[in-house]
Enzyme design. Structure first.
Site, PDB file in Angstrom:
ATOM      1  N   ASP A  32      61.951  32.799   4.679  1.00  0.00           N
ATOM      2  CA  ASP A  32      62.624  33.436   5.064  1.00  0.00           C
ATOM      3  C   ASP A  32      64.049  32.474   5.406  1.00  0.00           C
ATOM      4  OD1 ASP A  32      65.337  34.979   4.564  1.00  0.00           O
ATOM      5  OD2 ASP A  32      65.113  36.199   6.572  1.00  0.00           O
ATOM      6  N   ASN A  80      64.605  42.481  -3.472  1.00  0.00           N
ATOM      7  CA  ASN A  80      65.356  41.464  -4.255  1.00  0.00           C
ATOM      8  C   ASN A  80      65.964  41.959  -5.663  1.00  0.00           C
ATOM      9  OD1 ASN A  80      63.223  39.359  -2.663  1.00  0.00           O
ATOM     10  ND2 ASN A  80      64.906  40.547  -1.608  1.00  0.00           N
TER      11      ASN A  80
END
Length: 254
Positions: A32, A80
């Site tokens: 991330d 996503n």
């Protein structure tokens, strides 16, 4: 009381690297922070994703010395797809180029590559490259690199349950035999051991639907470093800290 971490054997001069035997066998990483890393530099988010892809190579190369046999990385989640069309398209292009670029390097470095996730939604060219990379590295016996692509933990369990239900309906599986040892055989990760250590970069302290079943007894580390800045030295520190933990799996010390 905090336990003192077990030391990692370091290398000096021309001495061959020695494996660190007190660490995790399987590490899973939620990579991330690529977007924030790029924003800090006033660059497009995709600039950060490209930097993050380059960081993967360094981490993979560090695994043998640290005794890490399995590395699973979270590249793209089922959630996503909610990102902008430009970013999603850019990521898909990056994945295609990454596989084509690294495929021969994986073979040379004896890295076996696998992909987990729901493949049908991915484009045909990307799926073909994934199949090719898996076939080309199937003989490799070094680090096992698993890339989670269009992956979600809940989605994986749902798909596994569907396959299990089909076997029950077809008479291949007795409902009485369905238990917590049966279901894992239907998961995407059925050939992999469960992760010992899950790392999330960028300072976020959540697991984001990653390996929900498999990480039930994993140790977690949440670090502030953005993924493109994550180094093998930081990985080494986390492996060392893991070696000092007492893992009881619900039992009590004897």
């Amino acid at each position: 009381m905090t336990q003192t971490p077990r030391p990692i054997t370091r290398t000096t001069g021309m001495t061959a690297p020695r494996e660190f035997t007190g660490g995790p066998r399987h590490i899973a990483i939620i990579m991330d922070g690529n977007g924030r890393w790029a924003t800090q530099r006033r660059r497009p988010r995709l600039f950060g994703h490209h930097a993050g892809a380059r960081r993967v190579r360094e981490v993979v190369e560090a695994c043998p010395e640290l005794g890490v046999k399995y590395l699973t990385i979270f590249a793209f989640s089922t959630e996503n797809w909610k990102r902008t069309q430009v970013e999603v398209a850019g990521l898909m292009s990056l994945f295609r180029r990454y596989i084509m670029k690294e495929m021969q390097a994986f073979v040379k470095e004896n890295v076996r590559v696998r992909f987990i996730g729901d493949r049908p939604r991915l484009d045909a060219k990307l799926r073909g490259l994934m199949d090719e990379a898996e076939a080309l590295t199937a003989h490799c016996t070094g680090t096992n690199l698993t890339i989670a692509l269009n992956y979600g933990g809940r989605d994986e369990v749902a798909r596994a349950t569907q396959r299990l239900a089909q076997d029950v309906a077809a008479g291949r599986l007795d409902p009485a035999d369905v238990n917590e040892e049966t279901l894992p055989r239907y998961l995407d990760t059925h050939v992999l051991p469960d992760p010992d250590l899950v790392i999330r970069t960028s300072g976020e302290a959540r697991i984001s639907n990653f390996l929900l079943w498999q990480s039930a007894y994993a140790e977690y580390e949440f670090v502030d470093t953005l993924w493109p800045d994550f180094s093998k030295d930081e990985l080494r520190r986390l492996v060392e800290a893991y070696g000092g933990r007492e893992r009881r799996f619900g039992a009590v010390p004897v």
